[in-house]
Design an enzyme around this catalytic site. Sequence first.
Site, short mmCIF file in Angstrom:
data_model
loop_
_atom_site.label_atom_id
_atom_site.label_comp_id
_atom_site.label_asym_id
_atom_site.label_seq_id
_atom_site.Cartn_x
_atom_site.Cartn_y
_atom_site.Cartn_z
N LYS A 147 0.84 -1.20 0.00
CA LYS A 147 0.00 0.00 0.00
C LYS A 147 0.89 1.27 0.00
O LYS A 147 2.11 1.17 0.22
CB LYS A 147 -0.93 -0.05 1.22
CG LYS A 147 -1.96 -1.20 1.14
CD LYS A 147 -2.82 -1.25 2.41
CE LYS A 147 -3.93 -2.29 2.29
NZ LYS A 147 -4.76 -2.34 3.53
N TYR A 156 -12.33 -2.41 -3.07
CA TYR A 156 -12.87 -2.47 -1.72
C TYR A 156 -14.40 -2.35 -1.71
O TYR A 156 -14.99 -1.93 -0.70
CB TYR A 156 -12.25 -1.37 -0.85
CG TYR A 156 -10.84 -1.71 -0.39
CD1 TYR A 156 -10.59 -2.84 0.38
CD2 TYR A 156 -9.76 -0.90 -0.73
CE1 TYR A 156 -9.31 -3.16 0.80
CE2 TYR A 156 -8.47 -1.21 -0.30
CZ TYR A 156 -8.25 -2.34 0.46
OH TYR A 156 -6.98 -2.66 0.88
N ASN A 172 -1.77 0.01 7.25
CA ASN A 172 -1.28 -1.34 7.57
C ASN A 172 -0.44 -2.00 6.49
O ASN A 172 -0.32 -3.21 6.41
CB ASN A 172 -2.42 -2.23 8.06
CG ASN A 172 -3.48 -2.45 6.99
OD1 ASN A 172 -3.35 -1.97 5.87
ND2 ASN A 172 -4.51 -3.20 7.33
N HIS A 200 -1.68 -5.48 1.47
CA HIS A 200 -2.96 -6.17 1.24
C HIS A 200 -2.69 -7.59 0.77
O HIS A 200 -1.71 -7.83 0.07
CB HIS A 200 -3.76 -5.44 0.15
CG HIS A 200 -4.89 -6.26 -0.40
ND1 HIS A 200 -6.10 -6.34 0.23
CD2 HIS A 200 -4.97 -7.07 -1.49
CE1 HIS A 200 -6.89 -7.17 -0.46
NE2 HIS A 200 -6.23 -7.62 -1.51
N GLU A 209 -9.33 -10.14 -7.89
CA GLU A 209 -8.44 -8.99 -7.72
C GLU A 209 -7.31 -8.98 -8.76
O GLU A 209 -6.94 -7.92 -9.27
CB GLU A 209 -7.88 -8.98 -6.30
CG GLU A 209 -8.96 -8.70 -5.26
CD GLU A 209 -8.53 -8.93 -3.82
OE1 GLU A 209 -9.38 -8.76 -2.92
OE2 GLU A 209 -7.35 -9.29 -3.58
#
Length: 169
Positions: A29, A69, A132, A135, A146
């Site tokens: 990310k 998402y 975080n 992913h 995805e």
Amino acid sequence: ALSFRRPVAPSLRVYAAQGESERSYVMVKPDGVQRGLVGEIISRFERKGFQLIGLKLFKTPKELAEEHYGELKEKPFYGKLVAYIISGPVVCIALEGPGIVASARKLIGATNPLNAEPGTIRGDLGIDVGRNVVHGSDSPENGLRELGLWFDDDELIQWDQHMTPWLKE
Ligand code: ADP
């Protein structure tokens, strides 16, 4: 403008139907890229023995972040999550190997880095659920979905990994 809305690539569908080794979509990310953690994160999957089949630095269109998402649309943090994902480049990683989806989730650790075990990527490298670092797909079906969203078919490379006999009996 909607070119990111790709169907799952035909080759991936055939692949899934054959019940072969699994694939997952992993992504560093924007915080991970900004913090210089790209090599560290890719390295953990390589060292474990999973095979890289796709890799790119990518500036995410807002619509793609929203689609990725989509299941979280009703969550209070959805707007901030989308803004975070498009706030800088990400690194898109396609990985293959037996049990890759569950294993990548274990290597990544719990969603909130404060709950993630030491030794996991989030447990070692993060302190905030909204930052975080990485992913990983949460099911083999989502892995294929995805990968179809983030990669063109011709960006996924099938290749013979010569260390395979040293990893698998
Ligand atoms: P995971 O990424 O571990 O599969 P989820 O699918 O539940 O977790 O959430 C997707 C992403 O949304 C998380 O990785 C995190 O970036 C963000 N997120 C989840 N919960 C929160 C929260 N309470 N506050 C802010 N961001 C969150």
